[in-house]
Design an enzyme around this catalytic site. Structure first.
Site, PDB file in Angstrom:
ATOM      1  CD  GLU A   1      -3.093  12.721  -3.011  1.00  0.00           C
ATOM      2  OE1 GLU A   1      -3.686  11.488  -3.912  1.00  0.00           O
ATOM      3  OE2 GLU A   1      -2.550  13.852  -3.115  1.00  0.00           O
TER       4      GLU A   1
ATOM      5  CG  ASP B   1      -7.869   7.530  -7.253  1.00  0.00           C
ATOM      6  OD1 ASP B   1      -8.587   7.702  -6.474  1.00  0.00           O
ATOM      7  OD2 ASP B   1      -6.935   7.260  -7.902  1.00  0.00           O
TER       8      ASP B   1
ATOM      9  CB  SER C   1       7.564   1.183  -4.869  1.00  0.00           C
ATOM     10  OG  SER C   1       6.506   1.251  -3.801  1.00  0.00           O
TER      11      SER C   1
ATOM     12  CG  ASP D   1      -1.290   5.226  -6.789  1.00  0.00           C
ATOM     13  OD1 ASP D   1      -1.756   6.239  -6.888  1.00  0.00           O
ATOM     14  OD2 ASP D   1      -1.259   4.443  -6.283  1.00  0.00           O
TER      15      ASP D   1
HETATM   16  P1  ADP Z   1       3.670   1.860  -2.768  1.00  0.00           P
HETATM   17  O1  ADP Z   1       3.122   3.031  -1.425  1.00  0.00           O
HETATM   18  O2  ADP Z   1       5.203   1.684  -2.490  1.00  0.00           O
HETATM   19  O3  ADP Z   1       2.834   1.243  -3.618  1.00  0.00           O
HETATM   20  P2  ADP Z   1       2.732  -0.736  -1.580  1.00  0.00           P
HETATM   21  O4  ADP Z   1       2.664  -1.489  -0.418  1.00  0.00           O
HETATM   22  O5  ADP Z   1       1.498  -0.499  -2.858  1.00  0.00           O
HETATM   23  O6  ADP Z   1       3.121   0.752  -1.369  1.00  0.00           O
HETATM   24  O7  ADP Z   1       3.884  -1.736  -2.484  1.00  0.00           O
HETATM   25  C1  ADP Z   1       5.026  -2.246  -1.928  1.00  0.00           C
HETATM   26  C2  ADP Z   1       4.767  -3.989  -2.632  1.00  0.00           C
HETATM   27  O8  ADP Z   1       5.507  -3.656  -3.804  1.00  0.00           O
HETATM   28  C3  ADP Z   1       6.147  -4.228  -1.766  1.00  0.00           C
HETATM   29  O9  ADP Z   1       5.610  -4.822  -0.552  1.00  0.00           O
HETATM   30  C4  ADP Z   1       7.173  -5.127  -2.678  1.00  0.00           C
HETATM   31  O10 ADP Z   1       5.805  -6.073  -2.566  1.00  0.00           O
HETATM   32  C5  ADP Z   1       6.000  -4.369  -4.249  1.00  0.00           C
HETATM   33  N1  ADP Z   1       7.523  -3.922  -4.826  1.00  0.00           N
HETATM   34  C6  ADP Z   1       7.675  -2.527  -5.352  1.00  0.00           C
HETATM   35  N2  ADP Z   1       8.907  -2.508  -5.420  1.00  0.00           N
HETATM   36  C7  ADP Z   1       9.826  -3.120  -5.196  1.00  0.00           C
HETATM   37  C8  ADP Z   1      10.491  -3.354  -6.152  1.00  0.00           C
HETATM   38  N3  ADP Z   1      11.655  -2.867  -6.280  1.00  0.00           N
HETATM   39  N4  ADP Z   1      11.503  -4.732  -6.171  1.00  0.00           N
HETATM   40  C9  ADP Z   1      10.013  -5.787  -5.406  1.00  0.00           C
HETATM   41  N5  ADP Z   1       9.108  -5.499  -4.780  1.00  0.00           N
HETATM   42  C10 ADP Z   1       8.798  -4.593  -4.815  1.00  0.00           C
HETATM   43 MG    MG Z   2       0.809   1.063  -3.819  1.00  0.00          MG
END
Ligand code: ADP
Ligand code: MG
Length: 381
Positions: free
Chosen positions: A34, A37, A127, A172
């Site tokens: 952790e 990277d 995500s 990631d």
């Molecule tokens: P994470 O830790 O989950 O990566 P981030 O803030 O880096 O959080 O990214 C989250 C953003 O990515 C959301 O606010 C959205 O804009 C986009 N996102 C992620 N998954 C989706 C999805 N399934 N549909 C639409 N937008 C998404």
């Molecule tokens: Mg992210």
């Protein structure tokens, strides 16, 4: 219904026929390694079963039309007229990937489709990388260029860094691109070489979401990066990856205490990550668990990126007889921890950790058992 089926239905409802393709890209959980990277070091994540899906069909023009089921929104953009975001919205991740691929010389074609997934947003399972890699895969299907996992990961990381303005390392995107079913993936973040290893026999990975998130994370992340860069500079190397523990032991007294602690985390964490690979290849769950516990202590005390909620859920897990080891995972300050637990009786482990954390904090955790899935791929037709 599986996410893939749901999205196929949604596509049909929106476009009146079956999609030409359904692509998916997974979220991830990092088992160990952790904050290494961006120090050119080693990470050891696995792609999780939760993923982002896009159902799509090609368009004859250079436009992209995307419907987000999760955001309940419909947006379009033109590949020859990409607009820089002012305030980041979900569509900007798609635009950013298009920008980055075009910057790298890929000839893109338009498509239209539906986007949906079950990677929890903003809880540290990435995500954003899942959405980026799914987008890259969608462009791959309609544009017909060659798919190279590392090249796609780099393009998506560049989108996140330079289009969305989020400083992140390569982990990631790389694991979402190159994940291997039933295996974790050791990634050398300098060379992008990967080596997969199986989880020890009769173990499972459990994601312990504290259901907390602190706003501090971005500024603290940038501050840690700067501290690491300064420490590397002090040793006359390009990244802390190049400082071995012998050299560090000889010269650590030259650093001010704060920088010494930050550097010590990165240097010891790289070593733990390589030891974790050996433990995994030997099927040694005990050693792997001990390395995860040591990683948490280092992140908590030397790198100072844990939080009371993370410490609590990690302590709850580590106190449990079914647990080999648990640690915070991701950038820190909230979000998720990860535990390696015995496969048999994992349900009672989940219950006990949930109760322990709830009683200690009053918060409701979200606890998920997950297998390791494949990286970005086409799942239909
Ligand atoms: P994470 O830790 O989950 O990566 P981030 O803030 O880096 O959080 O990214 C989250 C953003 O990515 C959301 O606010 C959205 O804009 C986009 N996102 C992620 N998954 C989706 C999805 N399934 N549909 C639409 N937008 C998404
Ligand atoms: Mg992210």
């Amino acid at each position: 219904m599986s996410p893939s089926k749901t999205i196929k239905h949604a596509f049909k409802a929106a476009f009146g026929e079956d999609p030409a393709f359904i692509v998916r890209a997974p979220g991830r959980v990092n088992l160990i390694g952790e904050h290494t990277d961006y120090n050119d070091g080693f990470v050891f994540p696995m792609a999780i079963e939760r993923a982002t899906f896009i159902a799509l069909r090609p368009r004859a023009d250079y436009r992209v039309l995307a419907i987000s089921l999760d955001m309940d929104d419909r947006r379009a953009f033109a590949l020859d007229d990409l607009q820089r975001p002012t305030e980041t919205e979900w569509i900007d991740y798609l635009v950013g990937v298009a920008w980055s691929l075009q910057e790298r010389g890929y000839q893109l074609r338009g498509w239209e489709g539906v986007v949906s997934g079950d990677v929890p947003i903003g809880s540290g399972l990435s995500s954003s990388a899942a959405l980026e890699l799914a987008t890259a895969r969608a462009f791959y299907e309609v544009s017909g260029f060659e798919w190279d996992a590392a090249a796609m990961a780099l393009a998506c990381q560049a989108a996140e860094n330079n289009w969305l303005g989020v400083k992140c390392g390569i982990m990631d995107q790389m694991i979402s691109a190159a994940g291997v079913e039933d295996r974790a993936l050791l990634i050398d973040c300098r060379s992008l070489e990967t080596a997969s290893a199986p989880l020890p026999p009769d173990t499972v990975v459990v994601i312990l979401d504290t259901n907390t998130r602190r706003g501090l994370v971005d500024s603290a992340y940038n501050e840690r990066r700067e501290q690491c860069e300064a420490a590397a500079q002090h040793f006359g190397v390009s990244a802390l990856r190049d400082v071995y523990s012998e050299l560090f032991a000889e010269r650590e007294h030259e650093l001010v205490p704060l920088m010494r602690m930050r550097a010590r985390h990165v240097i010891t964490e790289n070593e733990r990550t390589l030891q974790a690979r050996d433990a995994m290849n030997a099927g040694d769950a005990e050693t792997l668990g001990q390395l995860m516990i040591a990683s948490h202590i280092s992140l908590r005390d030397d790198f100072a990126v844990s939080s009371p909620a993370l410490d609590t859920i990690v302590d709850c897990a580590n106190a449990d007889p079914a647990c080999y080891g648990a640690r915070m995972t991701g950038a820190g300050f909230g979000g998720c921890a990860v535990a390696l637990a015995r496969g048999d009786g994992v349900e009672t482990f989940v219950d006990r950790v949930g109760t322990c954390y709830r009683e200690a904090t009053g918060n409701e955790p979200i606890i998920t058992v997950t297998g390791a899935s494949r990286g970005a791929e086409t799942v239909y037709p």
